[in-house]
Design a protein around this motif. Sequence first.
Motif, PDB file in Angstrom:
ATOM      1  N   ASP A 323      19.287 -12.128   3.302  1.00 55.15           N
ATOM      2  CA  ASP A 323      20.613 -12.311   2.842  1.00 55.15           C
ATOM      3  C   ASP A 323      21.212 -12.465   4.298  1.00 55.15           C
ATOM      4  O   ASP A 323      21.311 -11.791   4.934  1.00 55.15           O
ATOM      5  CB  ASP A 323      21.284 -11.408   2.223  1.00 55.15           C
ATOM      6  N   ARG A 356      19.355 -16.272   0.796  1.00 52.63           N
ATOM      7  CA  ARG A 356      20.861 -16.167   0.126  1.00 52.63           C
ATOM      8  C   ARG A 356      21.855 -16.006   0.979  1.00 52.63           C
ATOM      9  O   ARG A 356      21.717 -15.605   2.185  1.00 52.63           O
ATOM     10  CB  ARG A 356      20.557 -14.710  -0.737  1.00 52.63           C
ATOM     11  N   ARG A 404      34.759 -18.836   2.501  1.00 55.26           N
ATOM     12  CA  ARG A 404      34.119 -19.297   1.320  1.00 55.26           C
ATOM     13  C   ARG A 404      34.344 -20.860   1.205  1.00 55.26           C
ATOM     14  O   ARG A 404      33.483 -21.536   1.025  1.00 55.26           O
ATOM     15  CB  ARG A 404      34.691 -18.806   0.136  1.00 55.26           C
ATOM     16  N   GLU A 415      27.312 -16.704  -3.823  1.00 59.11           N
ATOM     17  CA  GLU A 415      27.554 -15.829  -4.559  1.00 59.11           C
ATOM     18  C   GLU A 415      29.341 -15.418  -4.574  1.00 59.11           C
ATOM     19  O   GLU A 415      29.265 -14.550  -3.619  1.00 59.11           O
ATOM     20  CB  GLU A 415      26.709 -14.707  -5.016  1.00 59.11           C
ATOM     21  N   SER A 416      30.268 -16.039  -4.759  1.00 57.27           N
ATOM     22  CA  SER A 416      31.404 -15.788  -4.355  1.00 57.27           C
ATOM     23  C   SER A 416      32.204 -14.483  -4.847  1.00 57.27           C
ATOM     24  O   SER A 416      33.066 -14.233  -3.958  1.00 57.27           O
ATOM     25  CB  SER A 416      32.587 -17.104  -4.918  1.00 57.27           C
ATOM     26  N   SER A 417      31.518 -13.713  -5.355  1.00 57.32           N
ATOM     27  CA  SER A 417      32.043 -12.505  -5.695  1.00 57.32           C
ATOM     28  C   SER A 417      31.526 -11.428  -4.690  1.00 57.32           C
ATOM     29  O   SER A 417      32.138 -10.238  -4.643  1.00 57.32           O
ATOM     30  CB  SER A 417      31.687 -11.999  -7.259  1.00 57.32           C
ATOM     31  N   GLU A 418      30.701 -11.768  -3.743  1.00 58.05           N
ATOM     32  CA  GLU A 418      30.245 -10.819  -2.742  1.00 58.05           C
ATOM     33  C   GLU A 418      31.054 -11.117  -1.589  1.00 58.05           C
ATOM     34  O   GLU A 418      31.307 -12.040  -1.043  1.00 58.05           O
ATOM     35  CB  GLU A 418      28.723 -11.211  -2.535  1.00 58.05           C
ATOM     36  N   ARG A 589      19.508  -9.271  -4.514  1.00 58.10           N
ATOM     37  CA  ARG A 589      20.788  -9.625  -3.750  1.00 58.10           C
ATOM     38  C   ARG A 589      21.778  -8.717  -3.812  1.00 58.10           C
ATOM     39  O   ARG A 589      21.774  -7.884  -4.852  1.00 58.10           O
ATOM     40  CB  ARG A 589      21.263 -11.340  -3.965  1.00 58.10           C
ATOM     41  N   LYS A 591      25.069  -8.496  -5.362  1.00 63.51           N
ATOM     42  CA  LYS A 591      25.416  -8.287  -6.558  1.00 63.51           C
ATOM     43  C   LYS A 591      24.475  -7.484  -7.439  1.00 63.51           C
ATOM     44  O   LYS A 591      25.094  -6.571  -8.208  1.00 63.51           O
ATOM     45  CB  LYS A 591      25.777  -9.714  -7.170  1.00 63.51           C
ATOM     46  N   ASP A 592      23.345  -7.889  -7.371  1.00 67.09           N
ATOM     47  CA  ASP A 592      22.543  -7.383  -8.430  1.00 67.09           C
ATOM     48  C   ASP A 592      22.204  -5.787  -8.186  1.00 67.09           C
ATOM     49  O   ASP A 592      21.989  -4.761  -8.801  1.00 67.09           O
ATOM     50  CB  ASP A 592      21.276  -7.740  -8.519  1.00 67.09           C
TER      51      ASP A 592
END
Length: 709
Positions: A323, A356, A404, A415-418, A589, A591-592
């Motif tokens: 990542d 990632r 971003r 993954e824009s939420s991270e 990743r 988020k998961d």
Amino acid sequence: MKRTFRTTVLTVGALIAAFGLQAGPAHADSTTPRIDLRVLVVSDGGPATDAIAAELDTAGTPYTKVDLTAPGRPTIDAAFLADTVDGRPRARFQAVVLPDDNPFAAGSSEMAALDDYEQTYAIPQVDAYTYARPEVGLQYAASSGYSGSLDGAKAQVTAAGLAGPFGYLAGPVPFENNSSSVDESYGYLSAPVAGADFTPYVQAPIPGTSEEGSLVGEYRHDGRRELVVTFVYNQYQEQFRLLARGIVEWMTDGVHLGASHNYFAVHVDDVLAADDRWDTELNCTPGDVDCTNDAGTPSPIRMTAADVDYATAWQNSHRFTFDLVYNGSGSVDQREDNNGVDHLADKLIADRDQFRWINHTFTHAFLGCEQNTSVVPWTCQTNADGSTKWVDENTINYEIATNRVWGENVGLPLESSELVTGEHSGLRILPQQPEDNPNLAPALAAENIKWLASDNSRDPEQRQVGTATTVARYPMNVFYNAGRTVEEVDEYNWLYTSRAQGGSGICEDHPDTTTCMSTPLDTSTGYTDYIVPLETRIDLGHVLSNDPKPHFIHQSNLTEDRIAYPVLDGVLDGYDALFADNTPVVNLRMKDIGIELQRRAAWKNALNAGQITGYRIGNTVTVQAPDATAVTATLPTGTTLGGGAFGGAYAGEVSGWTPSSGSPLVFTLPAPTSVPASTAGSTTRATHPAPRTKVPTGVTRQVPYSPDN
């Protein structure tokens, strides 16, 4: 890879089949007993039973603990062990864990009740740590085997073990030997008694002979099964971590609530930026906050395009994905200073789908309080009224959004939420900043951030910060300001040796520091001979502990001497040597990982509140949980839920999470494989308790201590 499961209720008849009994149909009659999916752990305060309890805790497997040393503890009798529910006999525990084969006083009615219970309901028993003798199906170690230290021993899983509960292992089970001055493990090696129905699962050579002695084996006698473990361990030791899954699968026959996987994720921070270099003369990092008065000359460390090729090839050879935690301004500045050229960014963008990507803010700005860096350590600046002067919300928004947009414009698969803020800033940092920046939460909400990285060494528990949930990351002891091994070792010596040895004296000022050394490391050999093995052991320990939290290093560690790779090789190559192909490292990743931790917390809360019920009747398992609480379970391959397949394959079984609507979920187990019934052995249970087995001092804790422990 992400593993999701569609489940919430389970069904089980495999335990009955394991004893050669006829399994009931999916809808069994009222004479088929109900077996609750809960383990009884009887503890005498020793490390072995506590280790098994810790394994159940981490997996989310329900258990009841009875502490034999506690005043007012419940009496283990027939009423405690079994009752009747809706006219059906119920066994309240699917397995029993004892400190040894008989921890009670001579002629104990409690041991007699357990014997009867195990015979009646075909309940297996784990002897967490006992010594070899005929009462457990083994010859006395004193006469024909061995008793003593097992430090450094190399045990092997037998063919029966590989075909049975330990089939996830590749074979070897090394015993730790981390300190020559501490006894870390102790055990008994001996062969089965002639005529005993005993199957060794894990064994090691008996010193001085060509024979093998059992360390873990199954003893079948008097209509009962015991897993006999003849070495002592604690929950941190590698030998236990390797065998823990098999112990649980044996005693539950592969049917239990909860699940365990081996996780490893590596975040590489500051990608595209440059990290300041440790100065071996000044013992600080010019350009960073640990050097005052502009001491020294900054010497930035930044990856090259060749380092990207190396990273890609390394990933492919290890079936692993980094990542990359990036700062877009690093490339903007590079192009401004180099006539528009940035070979590193060009290469990373061309190879963007190999990795990632995580937003690390645009400039890596500190987003907590405004810092006063004229002193070491830095302090928070204050307003005229004495209140903390905070970085404002607009600045935080700018750092998140600009980075971003930069990533989106060059096509990074984000993954824009991270989000990982620079130095995890904005979150509390003790002692200087004991609370979060109050402007952080509204900025996270405005930028739709759901997953926010925190430093596990400072902020280990998952918590909410506005709309975001934290994901704690393990800092690897491969320093951000080192691109060469000599820099890494020099800084390590500074941190972890005394002033008399030329160090910082942190160890003297803080005697609880766990990585202190009596002498400095050799700068030419210390990294390979000392730091790499220690850091590898620490990180592999996390992998083997069902711990999904990611680790983080820095881009500086992937360039110049590429000092991170020996540790990463040690973890992944070491893992591959230990585990079978059916048990790969799970590489999620951020988020998961956050979702996994969130589900575990909700599951644990529901368990603690008594809101989870799980049981088997014949070949079905039923589980009920509160609405919106995902259910986790491990079941045999071929298990179905509502006519469809359940779970994902891992370690020879299937496991996963299933959303719950609050209604029971019912799983159907596959047709059981017939197993010959136990033969009643000629040896009966001793009427006296087992003598206390030796516990070396080192087994009560992890040896040696690790930086995060």
